[in-house]
Design an enzyme around this catalytic site. Structure first.
Site, short mmCIF file in Angstrom:
data_model
loop_
_atom_site.label_atom_id
_atom_site.label_comp_id
_atom_site.label_asym_id
_atom_site.label_seq_id
_atom_site.Cartn_x
_atom_site.Cartn_y
_atom_site.Cartn_z
N SER A 107 0.85 -1.18 0.00
CA SER A 107 0.00 0.00 0.00
C SER A 107 0.90 1.25 0.00
O SER A 107 1.68 1.42 -0.93
CB SER A 107 -0.95 -0.03 1.19
OG SER A 107 -2.02 0.87 1.01
N HIS B 58 -7.20 -5.84 -1.49
CA HIS B 58 -6.11 -5.09 -0.85
C HIS B 58 -5.64 -5.76 0.44
O HIS B 58 -4.54 -5.48 0.91
CB HIS B 58 -6.58 -3.66 -0.58
CG HIS B 58 -5.49 -2.67 -0.35
ND1 HIS B 58 -4.58 -2.31 -1.31
CD2 HIS B 58 -5.15 -1.94 0.76
CE1 HIS B 58 -3.73 -1.42 -0.83
NE2 HIS B 58 -4.06 -1.17 0.43
#
Length: 633
Positions: free
Chosen positions: A491, A604
């Site tokens: 991320s 994610h």
């Protein structure tokens, strides 16, 4: 050779969380990871004040709540194998068969009993307009999808009230409002909700239901995340005033809707009122505000630790459960119950009573048979004089006098933190013979808003901090081979990995995960891009195209000489797949050493909640890439 943790040991972790309390009784959730069946299984356990026993027999039981009189426990499950719907059950606390009350098509986000215990309020998503009976998506709003959920356009979370005896249910809240949290007080339903997630995606207000209408109690400029109604008509709020965008800390406030006065109770502690520590074997967290004897209890991230604090209406703050660890969930009945972990101890359940702490569970006692590397803390005085927390973990089979390759780990966020929480990934790397280096550079949570605020300055002070940590680690720990250091992160940590390989040649290997490579495409394709990018980079691509491109790692692709592995997931809507594809294409086009690993059906949260086999494979890929480039002669 010492027995260290491997990637395949993922299946041994038991994830403890989601506590609820009534008197001396506790109910909580334990989740098991089955690599063999490639799935997660959870059940409820009950503590009666003397002993713990398994309480439900389902394979997907969770989110338990006691009724106000303690006689029932409501919980969610999925016992019908043929159905994709979420199921709501109740079971007598004294034991017996669980009774199915109803099902909800799009899942159950949360549930609470009414004050009389006769009904249960459920937060569940619904379609606010009828959709075509085909597979064509006609989209009229943003966000159109959300990470870990999928398509969310035309859908809002509402509250249904379910009568326990009859099973009848009715919708309480307007379908235009997207509900977040609910509480009952003196016969009234209070709730938080977003009114316009397209134009004000970070704003969430407090409402009260009056008849069939919802009346807004807050001014439409804060993010209200949790609350407690008080008898005098005022409220305790856990809220973020958004004054410094995403760098703003969430605090505990006292709010008077009649006068509009908002008083910050936790002004003397510049820390976010939630747990932002990174962990890849975390149980379901429930850390709601609790009011007890005039004190408001809450979890806050304080540097590299997450502790339980309490504050009163005068603003006096006390640390209740401290230590170098991460308090995950908590509930208060006749005593404080909480789950906690640290860097070498996975999550277990504890109670705190009369100033004494007692450990109740040992679900992860198996880990005592393993040799673990305990993080060694060191401080780095950055070039501008600010101190940075950093740690190293030695290889499990460490031998004095020997040189070892190292892996620099960079956390996501950026407003999260590393610290005294368990990272399975780090232990896998130390078992493989690597030194692990990690730190909390500028942008991290836990050190105040000024420290966290790197808006419009990505790749500047944060990058300097990280590189100065590496310099200090090499100088201080002579067993690190400076010629064999790799870097990885996910991320924001993936963005920074991309940034690093485009700005320095000192790393011999890199793995970038769920990353950002191009802020322009990130703005227009992801669930939060349209408001996160303007906050972090400044403006939008039409009035700051140069700034967006300047901060995009893709711009610096011609500079990359570090062998790079890109890991991404097909359903990562937080940093969508094009972020990986365009960086990979650019690097291949330019003749760089790069490989791309794509995980189908993952999002994610692959490293924390992906399919177990995929999580194991991801760890293998990272370790094998580092071994390939850092261990060869």
């Amino acid at each position: 050779m010492a027995k260290g943790l491997t990637e395949k040991d993922l299946g041994k972790f038991k994830l403890v969380g989601n506590i609820d309390a009534f008197g001396r009784k506790l109910v909580f959730q334990v989740t098991e990871i089955s690599v063999e069946k490639d799935d997660y299984f959870s059940r409820l356990y009950l503590y009666d004040g003397r002993k713990i026993k398994p309480f439900t027999s389902g394979k997907k039981d969770g989110n338990p709540r006691f009724s106000p009189d303690g006689r029932l426990i409501a919980f969610t499950s999925k016992r019908d194998k043929e159905s994709k719907e979420a199921e709501l059950y109740v079971i007598p606390t004294d034991g017996g068969e669980a009774r199915l009350l109803t099902k909800f098509k799009y899942g159950i986000k949360d549930l609470r009993f009414t004050e009389d215990g006769k009904s249960i309020a459920v937060i569940t998503p619904i379609d606010i307009e009828k959709k075509p009976n085909d597979d064509v998506h006609v989209i009229k709003e943003i966000p159109y999808w959300f990470n870990g959920v999928g398509w969310v356009y035309g859908r809002r979370s509402v509250v249904y009230l379910l009568d326990i005896e009859s099973g009848r249910k009715k919708r309480l809240t307007p379908k235009e409002l997207d509900v977040g949290t609910i509480r009952f007080h003196k016969g009234k339903l209070y709730f938080t909700a977003q009114e316009d997630r397209e134009k004000n995606p970070r704003v969430s207000d407090l409402y009260v239901l009056e008849g069939r209408k919802a009346r807004k109690l807050t001014p439409g400029k804060w993010s209200v995340q949790d609350f407690i109604p008080l008898d005098d008509g005022t409220f305790i709020l856990k809220a973020n005033t958004l004054e410094r965008g995403f760098a703003t800390n969430t605090h505990i406030y006292h709010y008077n809707p009649e006068t509009g006065e908002l008083r910050k109770l936790t002004k003397d502690l510049d820390r976010a009122a939630y747990n932002s520590l990174n962990c890849d074997v975390r149980g379901a967290q429930r850390a709601e505000l609790v009011l007890k004897d005039g004190w408001i209890y809450y979890v806050a991230t304080d540097g590299p630790r997450a502790n339980l604090f309490r504050v009163n209406l005068e603003g006096k703050i006390e640390r209740v459960i401290g230590g170098d660890r991460s308090v995950e969930s908590f509930a208060i009945g006749d005593y404080i119950a909480f789950t906690a972990q640290d860097a070498v101890t996975p999550t277990e359940l504890y109670i705190f009573r009369n100033g004494k702490e007692k450990k109740l569970t040992d679900f992860n006692g198996w880990i005592k048979d393993y040799k673990l590397s305990k993080p060694e803390h060191f401080k780095v005085k950055a070039s501008d004089g600010v101190e940075i927390d950093a740690w190293i973990m030695k290889p499990v089979d460490f031998e004095p006098g020997k040189k070892y390759p190292a892996v620099l780990e960079i956390h996501g966020g950026p407003k999260t933190a590393y610290g005294y929480s368990f990272m399975h990934e780090f232990h896998v790397l130390t078992t493989r013979g690597f030194v692990v280096i990690f730190s909390n550079p500028r942008g991290s949570d836990g050190y105040g808003e000024e420290f966290a605020d790197i808006r419009e300055h990505y790749g500047e002070r944060d990058y300097q901090d990280i590189m100065e940590v590496v310099d200090k680690a090499i100088k201080r720990f002579d067993f690190i081979d400076p010629e064999r250091i790799g870097v990885t992160g996910g991320s924001y940590g993936g963005f920074m990995t991309n940034w690093i390989v485009g700005h320095t040649k000192r790393f011999k290997a890199a793995v970038t995960q769920r990353s950002i490579s191009n802020w322009v495409s990130f703005f227009g394709t992801t669930d939060i891009g349209y408001f996160f990018a303007p906050d972090q980079i400044g403006g939008d691509p039409w009035n700051n195209l140069d700034g967006y491109w300047e901060k995009s790692p893709l711009k610096y692709a011609p500079n990359v000489e570090t062998p790079l592995l890109i890991i991404h997931s097909t359903e990562d809507y937080r940093c969508w797949l094009p972020e990986a594809l365009q960086f990979f294409t650019a690097l291949r086009y330019l003749g760089k050493t790069v490989e791309l690993a794509i995980f189908p059906g993952e999002n994610h949260d692959l490293s924390r909640g992906g399919k177990p086999k995929h999580r194991v494979r991801r760890l293998e890929l990272i370790a094998e890439w580092m071994e390939r480039w850092l261990k060869r002669e």
